[in-house]
Scaffold this active site. Structure first.
Site, PDB file in Angstrom:
ATOM      1  N   ASP A   8       0.857  -1.184   0.000  1.00  0.00           N
ATOM      2  CA  ASP A   8       0.000   0.000   0.000  1.00  0.00           C
ATOM      3  C   ASP A   8       0.898   1.240   0.000  1.00  0.00           C
ATOM      4  O   ASP A   8       2.116   1.150  -0.222  1.00  0.00           O
ATOM      5  CB  ASP A   8      -1.020  -0.041   1.161  1.00  0.00           C
ATOM      6  N   CYS A  66       3.019  -3.323   4.092  1.00  0.00           N
ATOM      7  CA  CYS A  66       2.159  -2.177   4.399  1.00  0.00           C
ATOM      8  C   CYS A  66       2.792  -1.491   5.619  1.00  0.00           C
ATOM      9  O   CYS A  66       3.981  -1.690   5.875  1.00  0.00           O
ATOM     10  CB  CYS A  66       0.692  -2.580   4.604  1.00  0.00           C
ATOM     11  N   THR A  68       2.340  -1.886   8.922  1.00  0.00           N
ATOM     12  CA  THR A  68       2.725  -2.895   9.917  1.00  0.00           C
ATOM     13  C   THR A  68       2.994  -4.263   9.311  1.00  0.00           C
ATOM     14  O   THR A  68       3.561  -5.130   9.983  1.00  0.00           O
ATOM     15  CB  THR A  68       1.593  -3.079  10.938  1.00  0.00           C
ATOM     16  N   HIS A  99       8.573 -24.951   8.713  1.00  0.00           N
ATOM     17  CA  HIS A  99       7.461 -25.682   9.319  1.00  0.00           C
ATOM     18  C   HIS A  99       6.104 -25.433   8.677  1.00  0.00           C
ATOM     19  O   HIS A  99       5.260 -26.333   8.665  1.00  0.00           O
ATOM     20  CB  HIS A  99       7.362 -25.332  10.811  1.00  0.00           C
ATOM     21  N   HIS A 134       5.586 -32.058   9.491  1.00  0.00           N
ATOM     22  CA  HIS A 134       4.863 -30.788   9.342  1.00  0.00           C
ATOM     23  C   HIS A 134       3.775 -30.855   8.279  1.00  0.00           C
ATOM     24  O   HIS A 134       2.874 -30.029   8.279  1.00  0.00           O
ATOM     25  CB  HIS A 134       5.847 -29.662   9.005  1.00  0.00           C
TER      26      HIS A 134
HETATM   27  C1  RB5 Z   1      -2.100   2.575   6.545  1.00  0.00           C
HETATM   28  O1  RB5 Z   1      -2.040   3.782   7.245  1.00  0.00           O
HETATM   29  C2  RB5 Z   1      -1.899   1.410   7.501  1.00  0.00           C
HETATM   30  O2  RB5 Z   1      -3.058   1.241   8.264  1.00  0.00           O
HETATM   31  C3  RB5 Z   1      -1.556   0.153   6.738  1.00  0.00           C
HETATM   32  O3  RB5 Z   1      -0.415   0.380   5.991  1.00  0.00           O
HETATM   33  C4  RB5 Z   1      -1.255  -1.085   7.575  1.00  0.00           C
HETATM   34  O4  RB5 Z   1      -0.359  -0.788   8.591  1.00  0.00           O
HETATM   35  C5  RB5 Z   1      -2.412  -1.840   8.046  1.00  0.00           C
HETATM   36  O5  RB5 Z   1      -2.292  -2.927   8.626  1.00  0.00           O
END
Ligand code: RB5
Length: 149
Positions: A8, A66, A68, A99, A134
């Protein structure tokens, strides 16, 4: 080997650097499914595109980024046949290949440094699935998908 990559708006720079890294270090073809601008967008779209490419065999493995790594990873895991691991360090990347036979790796551009991201990608691309004991567990994941139909 073909690698599907997606991101993203939080992961554009990581995507570009990692694509170049994978192409130059491994000589693999990298297929870009991510956004290329910093304009706010919605991560499920890109998680689904990369997951579909891997599930259909258009790519051998996937890399997702993204903020996180979590939202895009959760999205990818909704596609049948996808085992996407959200990793912030290499030990998890190693064990999810050994695994879980993970076919997509996901991480956060706001969580891990680009150097750690490269190490995670290296581990993900070079570690072979162990199989053996596994396989029954990986088969059980497939069974869960089949029960949802
Ligand atoms: C975007 O601001 C953020 O929410 C997205 O990149 C991600 O971290 C969502 O899990």
């Amino acid at each position: 080997m073909k690698i599907a990559i997606g991101n993203d708006h939080a992961g554009v720079e990581y995507k570009n650097e990692l694509s170049k890294y994978i192409e130059e270090k491994y000589g693999y073809e990298v297929i870009n499914f991510g956004t290329d601008t910093n304009d706010s967008c919605n991560y499920p779209e890109f998680g689904e595109k990369v997951a579909n490419a891997v599930a259909k065999g258009e790519a051998d493995r996937g890399v997702l980024i993204c903020g996180t790594g979590i939202g895009i990873g959760i999205s990818a895991n909704k596609v049948n046949g996808i085992r996407c691991a959200i990793c912030s360090e290499t030990k998890s990347a190693e064990y999810t290949r050994l695994h879980n036979d993970a076919n997509i790796i996901s991480f956060g551009a706001r969580i891990v440094s680009i150097e750690t991201a490269k190490e995670i990608v290296d581990t993900f691309l070079t570690t072979e699935y162990e199989g053996g004991r596994h396989q029954i567990r990986v088969d059980m994941i497939k069974d869960i998908e089949n029960r949802q139909r």
